[in-house]
Enzyme design. Structure first.
Site, short mmCIF file in Angstrom:
data_model
loop_
_atom_site.label_atom_id
_atom_site.label_comp_id
_atom_site.label_asym_id
_atom_site.label_seq_id
_atom_site.Cartn_x
_atom_site.Cartn_y
_atom_site.Cartn_z
N ARG A 156 31.38 60.12 34.66
CA ARG A 156 31.01 60.16 36.08
C ARG A 156 32.01 60.93 36.97
O ARG A 156 31.58 61.70 37.82
CB ARG A 156 30.79 58.74 36.63
N GLU A 181 13.04 48.77 40.35
CA GLU A 181 13.65 49.33 39.14
C GLU A 181 15.16 49.45 39.32
O GLU A 181 15.72 50.55 39.25
CB GLU A 181 13.06 50.72 38.85
N PRO A 182 15.86 48.36 39.55
CA PRO A 182 17.29 48.45 39.79
C PRO A 182 18.07 48.66 38.50
O PRO A 182 17.76 48.05 37.48
CB PRO A 182 17.62 47.07 40.39
N GLY A 183 19.05 49.52 38.56
CA GLY A 183 19.92 49.72 37.39
C GLY A 183 21.35 49.42 37.78
O GLY A 183 21.93 48.39 37.43
N ARG A 184 21.91 50.33 38.60
CA ARG A 184 23.32 50.25 38.94
C ARG A 184 23.70 48.95 39.63
O ARG A 184 24.75 48.37 39.34
CB ARG A 184 23.66 51.43 39.86
N TYR A 219 25.88 53.58 33.76
CA TYR A 219 26.08 55.01 33.52
C TYR A 219 27.47 55.31 32.96
O TYR A 219 28.08 56.32 33.25
CB TYR A 219 25.80 55.81 34.81
N GLY A 232 17.91 52.47 43.01
CA GLY A 232 18.70 53.28 43.92
C GLY A 232 19.72 52.56 44.78
O GLY A 232 20.57 53.21 45.39
N CYS A 291 40.24 68.54 26.05
CA CYS A 291 40.83 69.84 26.37
C CYS A 291 40.10 70.60 27.46
O CYS A 291 39.60 71.70 27.23
CB CYS A 291 40.90 70.67 25.11
N GLU A 292 39.96 70.01 28.61
CA GLU A 292 39.55 70.77 29.78
C GLU A 292 40.05 70.06 31.03
O GLU A 292 40.19 68.83 31.04
CB GLU A 292 38.04 71.02 29.82
N1 LLP Z 1 14.03 54.39 38.50
C1 LLP Z 1 14.05 55.70 38.24
C2 LLP Z 1 12.78 56.43 38.13
C3 LLP Z 1 15.27 56.37 38.08
O1 LLP Z 1 15.28 57.68 37.82
C4 LLP Z 1 16.49 55.65 38.19
C5 LLP Z 1 17.77 56.32 38.02
C6 LLP Z 1 16.41 54.27 38.45
C7 LLP Z 1 15.17 53.68 38.61
C8 LLP Z 1 17.64 53.41 38.58
O2 LLP Z 1 18.42 53.79 39.64
P1 LLP Z 1 19.69 52.90 40.09
O3 LLP Z 1 19.16 51.58 40.60
O4 LLP Z 1 20.56 52.73 38.92
O5 LLP Z 1 20.32 53.71 41.16
N2 LLP Z 1 24.01 59.00 35.99
C9 LLP Z 1 24.03 58.88 37.43
C10 LLP Z 1 22.84 58.08 37.96
C11 LLP Z 1 21.49 58.63 37.54
C12 LLP Z 1 20.33 57.83 38.04
C13 LLP Z 1 19.07 58.28 37.38
N3 LLP Z 1 17.90 57.56 37.74
C14 LLP Z 1 25.36 58.28 37.87
O6 LLP Z 1 26.20 58.01 37.02
O7 LLP Z 1 25.61 58.10 39.06
#
Ligand code: LLP
Length: 431
Positions: free
Chosen positions: A313, A274-277, A374, A239, A345-346
């Site tokens: 996005r 659980e970092p993603g972004r 993402y 998050g 086309c939108e």
């Molecule tokens: N853990 C869980 C259970 C999650 O659902 C998520 C993201 C993460 C970790 C990783 O979160 P992060 O560190 O990346 O914020 N498609 C959207 C974002 C969807 C996030 C879904 N869950 C966008 O493009 O902003």
């Protein structure tokens, strides 16, 4: 910090000119930087260096095998939410004991696949899911380690569609009923209850919602321990936000300090993140070429060859990505507002409205910043457009880590039933 910079007036990914990659693979394409991915991972890992921590990279942000492997090499685990993601994490070399299986709707088949492959850590989100996991694990004669994802009823203050910790969101079990559910779970065969999990949303730019949610989760750990449960894992989810533009989200250091302060006295509890972004977001760009510049009555549309199907996005979350020309604008270049749009086309296929840009002409290349998370993972073939290639740069070399698909493959995915064969054969022959 990232490694996409102008050098001698030309945008580079590390030491490679973007124009050189465009020449080799065509446009649009995604481009990732190894140095940036590694730096983001190391800064976060460094902030937690003295703690028993597992950084489980959230594969959903960018699941290209090369990206996962880059992080696995540095020691990252993986947070996965589907069999497909589990397969990717394993294939990229993440050890099964560093993989956490999250998600609100795991099927029994997916659970079985995970257990068969040594993935034993599950974040469970409901009572029926607990029962399903118990049955699957017992049938296999193995034990699944379970953390319940609790919903703390805290608003992440992020975009509505990516806030997950409010009472009305579909995620987790209410923190108020959690102690009871832990009691029930402990008596189910095939399960070891060992953790508490929380994830309140994505792209948080403020520590306060985290703090409120974590406090509640930590209170729960104490309560559960008092009830006799051996809680050894606290999963704080992902998050942490990134700067897309003017935002200034807290850095990993401040986040870690907050976690340390809150978890003081919580001994024997591994922290899982659980970092993603925050790892992948600013480690990638989407490169696109201007097809036309179209002047209408009172607007100037810059029509790009990338579209909403490549980067959804802006259309989906009204997200704003910085867009930069690949050729550095002159110091005295005049910026004028333009609408940056794709060919789909939108009207939703709009990346930016009234965005001040230096002069752009057909054939020019531009880069969408912060597209590493993402981006490619959410791409589709809408309008029968081909999925775009992905390229990984490492210092002065680059590799195509997913090639562009071709029209043959696109069409071959569909099958025409025999009663339509004649018509289809005729038209394919004509093509
Ligand atoms: N853990 C869980 C259970 C999650 O659902 C998520 C993201 C993460 C970790 C990783 O979160 P992060 O560190 O990346 O914020 N498609 C959207 C974002 C969807 C996030 C879904 N869950 C966008 O493009 O902003």
């Amino acid at each position: 910090m990232d490694h996409f910079d102008y050098r001698d007036g030309a945008l580079h990914a590390e030491a490679v000119p973007i124009s050189e990659i465009a020449e080799a693979v065509g446009t649009p394409f995604y481009c990732y930087s190894t140095a940036t991915l590694s730096r983001h991972y190391r800064v976060l890992a460094g902030a937690f260096a003295d703690r028993d921590v597992l950084i489980a990279y959230s594969v959903k942000a960018n699941s290209n095998l090369a990206v996962i492997a880059t992080l696995a090499r540095l020691g990252a685990g993986a947070d996965v939410v589907s069999e497909g993601e589990a397969r990717r994490a394993l294939a990229a070399g993440v050890a099964p004991d560093k993989i956490v299986f999250s998600g609100v709707g795991k099927t029994r088949d997916e659970m079985d696949f995970a257990l068969a492959n040594g993935i034993t850590h599950f974040n469970v989100e409901s009572e029926p899911e607990l029962e399903a996991l118990s049955a699957v694990a017992a049938a296999r004669n193995v034990t699944a380690n379970v953390a319940l994802r609790v919903n703390p009823d805290v608003d992440a203050g992020s975009h509505h569609k990516i806030s997950t910790g409010r009472r009305t969101d579909k995620f987790g079990v209410s923190i108020d009923v959690a102690p009871e559910l832990y009691g029930q779970a402990a008596s189910l065969p095939g399960l070891t209850i060992d953790g508490v999990d929380i994830h309140i949303g994505s792209q948080l730019t403020d520590l306060e919602p985290f703090r409120r949610a974590f406090e509640r989760a930590i209170d729960l750990v104490h309560r559960l321990r008092d009830d006799g449960h051996e809680i050894t894992r606290l999963d704080l989810g992902g998050g942490l936000g990134i700067p897309y533009g003017a935002e200034s989200p807290p850095g990993p250091e401040a986040y870690a300090q907050m976690v340390f302060a809150l978890t003081e006295g919580l001994d024997g509890c591994r922290i899982v993140l659980e970092p993603g972004r925050v790892i992948a977001g600013n480690a990638g760009i989407l490169v696109s070429r201007v097809i036309y510049v179209k002047e209408s009555e009172n607007r100037r549309f810059v029509i790009l060859d990338a579209a909403m199907n490549d980067l959804i996005r802006p259309a989906m979350y009204d997200a704003s990505h910085q867009v930069e020309p690949i050729v550095e604008p002159a110091a005295d270049a005049a910026f004028h507002p333009v609408d940056l749009v794709g060919p789909v086309c939108e009207t939703g296929d709009t990346f930016a409205i009234d965005r001040p840009m230096p002069p752009l002409a057909a054939g020019d290349l531009v880069a969408f910043r912060s597209a590493g998370a993402y981006g490619a993972v959410m791409a589709s073939t809408y309008n029968s457009r081909l999925l775009v290639p992905e390229v990984l740069v490492d210092e002065d070399r680059f590799a195509i880590v997913r090639p562009r698909t071709d029209y043959e493959t696109l069409l071959d995915q569909d099958h025409v039933p025999d009663w339509l064969q004649e018509t289809a054969a005729l038209s394919r022959g004509a093509a």
